[in-house]
Design a protein around this motif. Sequence first.
Motif, PDB file in Angstrom:
ATOM      1  N   THR A   1       3.229   5.497  -3.111  1.00 51.77           N
ATOM      2  CA  THR A   1       3.632   6.781  -2.537  1.00 51.77           C
ATOM      3  C   THR A   1       5.148   6.853  -2.397  1.00 51.77           C
TER       4      THR A   1
ATOM      5  N   ARG B   1      -3.572   6.540  -4.257  1.00 48.43           N
ATOM      6  CA  ARG B   1      -2.310   6.371  -3.543  1.00 48.43           C
ATOM      7  C   ARG B   1      -2.315   7.066  -2.182  1.00 48.43           C
TER       8      ARG B   1
ATOM      9  N   MET C   1      -4.486   4.919   0.244  1.00 46.93           N
ATOM     10  CA  MET C   1      -3.781   3.712   0.673  1.00 46.93           C
ATOM     11  C   MET C   1      -2.697   4.053   1.691  1.00 46.93           C
ATOM     12  N   ALA C   2      -1.914   5.095   1.382  1.00 49.09           N
ATOM     13  CA  ALA C   2      -0.837   5.471   2.298  1.00 49.09           C
ATOM     14  C   ALA C   2      -1.410   5.953   3.627  1.00 49.09           C
TER      15      ALA C   2
ATOM     16  N   VAL D   1      -2.716   2.843   5.823  1.00 47.81           N
ATOM     17  CA  VAL D   1      -1.755   2.016   6.553  1.00 47.81           C
ATOM     18  C   VAL D   1      -0.992   2.840   7.591  1.00 47.81           C
TER      19      VAL D   1
ATOM     20  N   PHE E   1       0.819  -1.212   0.000  1.00 44.95           N
ATOM     21  CA  PHE E   1       0.000   0.000   0.000  1.00 44.95           C
ATOM     22  C   PHE E   1       0.852   1.262   0.000  1.00 44.95           C
ATOM     23  N   LEU E   2       2.009   1.169   0.640  1.00 42.28           N
ATOM     24  CA  LEU E   2       2.870   2.358   0.694  1.00 42.28           C
ATOM     25  C   LEU E   2       3.688   2.520  -0.580  1.00 42.28           C
TER      26      LEU E   2
ATOM     27  N   PHE F   1     -10.040  -2.898   3.061  1.00 40.81           N
ATOM     28  CA  PHE F   1      -9.773  -1.519   2.641  1.00 40.81           C
ATOM     29  C   PHE F   1     -10.783  -1.039   1.604  1.00 40.81           C
TER      30      PHE F   1
END
Lengths: 322, 301
Positions: free
Chosen positions: A40, B112, B115-116, B119, A36-37, B208
């Motif tokens: 980014t 993005r 999602m970031a 988490v 997920f990271l 999610f």
Amino acid sequence: MTAVVERSDTVVAHPDDDRSRRKRRPIWSTVWVWIFLAPTIVLYGVYTVYPIFASYWFSFVEWNGFEESKTWVGLRNYREVLADPLFWNSFKVTALFTVVAVPVKVVLSLLVALLLNSPKLPLRNLFRTAFFLPVVTTTAIVGVVMQFVFDPADGPVNRLLLQLGLVDEGVSFLGHSSSALWTVVAVYVWKWFGVTLIYWLAALQTIPDDVYEAAQIDGAGPSAMVRHIIAPLLKPFTIIITLLTLEATLKVFDLMLTMTNGGPSFSTEVVEIYIYRWAFAATVPQLGFASAAAVLFGLFVCLLGLLQLVGIRAARKSGGMR
Amino acid sequence: MNTTTAAPPQVRRVRRRNRNRWTVGWVLSRLPYWIVAVFLSGAAFLWIYPFLWMVSASLKDQLEVFASGLGLLPDKPIWENYQRAWGEAGFGKYLVNTVIVTVSTVVIVVVRCAMAGYVLARYRFAGRRVALTILVVTLFVPTGYTIIPVIDISQRLGLLNSLAGMIIALSGGAHVAAILLYMGYFRQVPRELEEAAVIDGAGFLSLFFRVMLPLAIPVTATVTLMTFLATWNAFFLPLVFSFSRPDLRTLSVGMLAFVGENSVDWSGMAAAAVISLLPVVLLFALLQRYFVEGVAGAVKS
């Protein structure tokens, strides 16, 4: 941010669900966390973190952008930038622009916000919409349109001045180095006025209605109301709003490039245009030189950012005391 | 029964108040507000006059723009200006480019950042602190000054001179605020909800996409709107990315090129400007409340 981390720490360390939590968090979740990271990390790394370091590296080399070869020149770029009177000129223009535009925008929008905040004012939502409209429009397009609006021969501004008999012939607002910067300041204030107005309205909304009512019962007129009620309560917001406005004012590239392109004779060349001219608009780009100028100005802006942090902290403190 | 007996006196009272509304005292007390309103109407008209002038000039023929002076109403609306701007001047193409760039950027940024933010808000893992620190520190770095390395790396990756490259660069930089917004929102979601979904057999992905993301619609709305506005109005990056490829210009870059080539075509310029601004202005008219809330959030937080 530290508060955030601490709070989630305590949640995790909660005695009740320490064991069951481990069961519920299998290893695959760690894998998913990194998946997920990943977007980014990759995008942010390539387009924000890497460029920050790269511009430092570029500022120490000579490089024209066409060839791969970069020659290490040490501090030469910095010496040249600092010795260039036009760099200091662009710095001065940026400072002048900011010093004039920020107070005008902050004060004018406060006055309008005080008027619009009154519930008895008819059509207040319509006025708010009208003042906010320029904010959503594309700056570069507005800049081009403004070239025509301020046209010396046929632009509507000069038509009006001529019809009113205020001038004998069209004024070349953008053609003279004495007036070009002030014309852009005026357009800038007009374009972004709505943002500061909304800031002020949000700040005014934090004052509860009963405060006004109590003051009214005690016999406070409008001027006493402003001086003794509104002004002290708005003080912490004033710092934040001024700093937010200040930071935004340093980004005038779009408007400047499309309205004046830095001219006439560099009188409106802000630092961003100066960097752009050396990096992209020159026949032989001087990317090292431009990077040095960018690093110097970036450091200056970071300094203002730090100032902002300190200012906001001070504002919070003075707000919290009440 | 009670209500019917109680109603008449109330109605009477209301009527009396209505009748007495226009007393001298009331009018006098309201007069200042009306004077202010008249004054503000003038100011608001001046405020939007440049846009009115632009729309009016786009409907006049070239001579009429000069001849009619300050008058806003055209003799007869002329739509050929729009045809010229759309076709010959290439604004049809620019509009398509801008829509592609804006929509893709918004989608990438929302996905993005959500999602970031998710988490970072709900999981503890090694490196979380480091990631947060980097995000907050770079919040203050002005993105405009990193343009040279961005162009350089795009060229090395073979992404310069393409719409895809423009989209990736626009969605890659900054947007820290969006991550922080999502983080703040996801942190407030109660744990029980997550646990219930896990008991129902939801894996990481469905947790999610089926549970968390739908919950965060208010944040998604704000992020979408702000990213849309920033991308539609972006200028510096599209300008530099389309230097050697005029067919990749977005509306804002195309406008600068257009007046560079046809500085006498005022009505064409005005029509092109209307084409470029109409979508954002319409969106603003429809979603005004969210725009205002999005901006006001900066002060409140």
